[in-house]
Write a protein that holds these residues in place. Structure first.
Motif, PDB file in Angstrom:
ATOM      1  N   ALA A  44       2.082  -0.881  -1.755  1.00  0.00           N
ATOM      2  CA  ALA A  44       2.071  -2.226  -2.330  1.00  0.00           C
ATOM      3  C   ALA A  44       0.677  -2.846  -2.269  1.00  0.00           C
ATOM      4  O   ALA A  44       0.240  -3.521  -3.205  1.00  0.00           O
ATOM      5  CB  ALA A  44       3.082  -3.106  -1.603  1.00  0.00           C
ATOM      6  N   GLU A  45      -0.043  -2.621  -1.182  1.00  0.00           N
ATOM      7  CA  GLU A  45      -1.401  -3.156  -1.047  1.00  0.00           C
ATOM      8  C   GLU A  45      -2.351  -2.519  -2.074  1.00  0.00           C
ATOM      9  O   GLU A  45      -3.178  -3.205  -2.668  1.00  0.00           O
ATOM     10  CB  GLU A  45      -1.939  -2.931   0.367  1.00  0.00           C
ATOM     11  CG  GLU A  45      -1.398  -3.889   1.387  1.00  0.00           C
ATOM     12  CD  GLU A  45      -1.800  -5.333   1.110  1.00  0.00           C
ATOM     13  OE1 GLU A  45      -2.989  -5.608   0.860  1.00  0.00           O
ATOM     14  OE2 GLU A  45      -0.892  -6.185   1.136  1.00  0.00           O
ATOM     15  N   GLN A  46      -2.230  -1.215  -2.254  1.00  0.00           N
ATOM     16  CA  GLN A  46      -3.075  -0.531  -3.231  1.00  0.00           C
ATOM     17  C   GLN A  46      -2.761  -1.006  -4.648  1.00  0.00           C
ATOM     18  O   GLN A  46      -3.659  -1.189  -5.466  1.00  0.00           O
ATOM     19  CB  GLN A  46      -2.917   0.988  -3.118  1.00  0.00           C
ATOM     20  CG  GLN A  46      -3.451   1.553  -1.826  1.00  0.00           C
ATOM     21  CD  GLN A  46      -4.932   1.282  -1.650  1.00  0.00           C
ATOM     22  OE1 GLN A  46      -5.724   1.388  -2.574  1.00  0.00           O
ATOM     23  NE2 GLN A  46      -5.308   0.896  -0.443  1.00  0.00           N
ATOM     24  N   THR A  47      -1.488  -1.205  -4.931  1.00  0.00           N
ATOM     25  CA  THR A  47      -1.080  -1.708  -6.245  1.00  0.00           C
ATOM     26  C   THR A  47      -1.591  -3.125  -6.447  1.00  0.00           C
ATOM     27  O   THR A  47      -2.008  -3.489  -7.549  1.00  0.00           O
ATOM     28  CB  THR A  47       0.457  -1.659  -6.380  1.00  0.00           C
ATOM     29  OG1 THR A  47       0.890  -0.313  -6.153  1.00  0.00           O
ATOM     30  CG2 THR A  47       0.903  -2.099  -7.746  1.00  0.00           C
ATOM     31  N   LYS A  48      -1.575  -3.920  -5.396  1.00  0.00           N
ATOM     32  CA  LYS A  48      -2.081  -5.292  -5.487  1.00  0.00           C
ATOM     33  C   LYS A  48      -3.564  -5.295  -5.829  1.00  0.00           C
ATOM     34  O   LYS A  48      -4.017  -6.099  -6.649  1.00  0.00           O
ATOM     35  CB  LYS A  48      -1.838  -6.033  -4.182  1.00  0.00           C
ATOM     36  CG  LYS A  48      -2.239  -7.499  -4.205  1.00  0.00           C
ATOM     37  CD  LYS A  48      -1.929  -8.153  -2.878  1.00  0.00           C
ATOM     38  CE  LYS A  48      -2.295  -9.595  -2.797  1.00  0.00           C
ATOM     39  NZ  LYS A  48      -3.462 -10.050  -3.444  1.00  0.00           N
TER      40      LYS A  48
END
Length: 170
Positions: A18-22
């Motif tokens: 989720a952090e990488q996608t953000k």
């Protein structure tokens, strides 16, 4: 106890994805914000005859973080130090860079813009801003394509990687 560990691993892998996608989704947004800020800066300088430090301060009040910090720091450095516009821009960019989702190509474009900011007359400033806007537009398109292409894949792969770790541990 094993189940708690498995859930923790799955949660951590999901969170990493989720952090990488953000970061992927923040990059085009931040480029868009910088583009709109530069367009406003152009209007302030060319049509409003506003000094550079005042234009940057006004922009910092209207923009969301972390982009507002770039212009706030730039304005502050222009008014409170003996730095010229080029050095103030460079230092401001270095201060906020870790907080952004931008890549080195955007950094190079913004540093190039900083080399000419505050050195020329209004017409030349306007031309330099337009060149920078064109470069940033291409970067924004590329960032949007990367987000579309890799966003779901990264989230899925991170979750699958977590599941693989859990399966290997059991």
């Amino acid at each position: 106890m094993k189940w708690a560990g498995a859930l923790l691993i799955l949660f951590a892998s999901f969170w990493i994805g989720a952090e990488q996608t953000k970061k992927l989704s923040d990059r085009p947004k931040q480029i868009r914000l910088i583009r709109s800020a530069l367009q406003a800066l152009e209007a302030e300088i060319v049509y409003g005859f506003t000094p550079l430090h005042e234009s940057a301060r006004k922009l910092s009040e209207r923009l969301p973080p972390p982009i507002n910090e770039l212009f706030a720091c730039f304005s502050e450095l222009l008014t409170s130090t003996e730095l010229d516009a080029r050095e103030a821009w460079k230092e401001s960019l270095a201060n906020i860079w870790p907080k952004t989702a931008l890549t080195e190509s955007e950094r190079a474009i913004l540093l190039e813009f900083g080399e000419t900011v505050g050195k020329h007359d209004r017409v030349t400033e306007q031309k330099q801003i337009l060149v920078t806007l064109n470069h940033l537009e291409r970067q924004e398109e590329e960032a949007y394509e990367k987000q579309k292409r890799y966003g779901k894949m990264i989230r899925s792969l991170s979750l699958m990687g977590g599941l693989l770790i859990v399966l290997l541990l059991f």
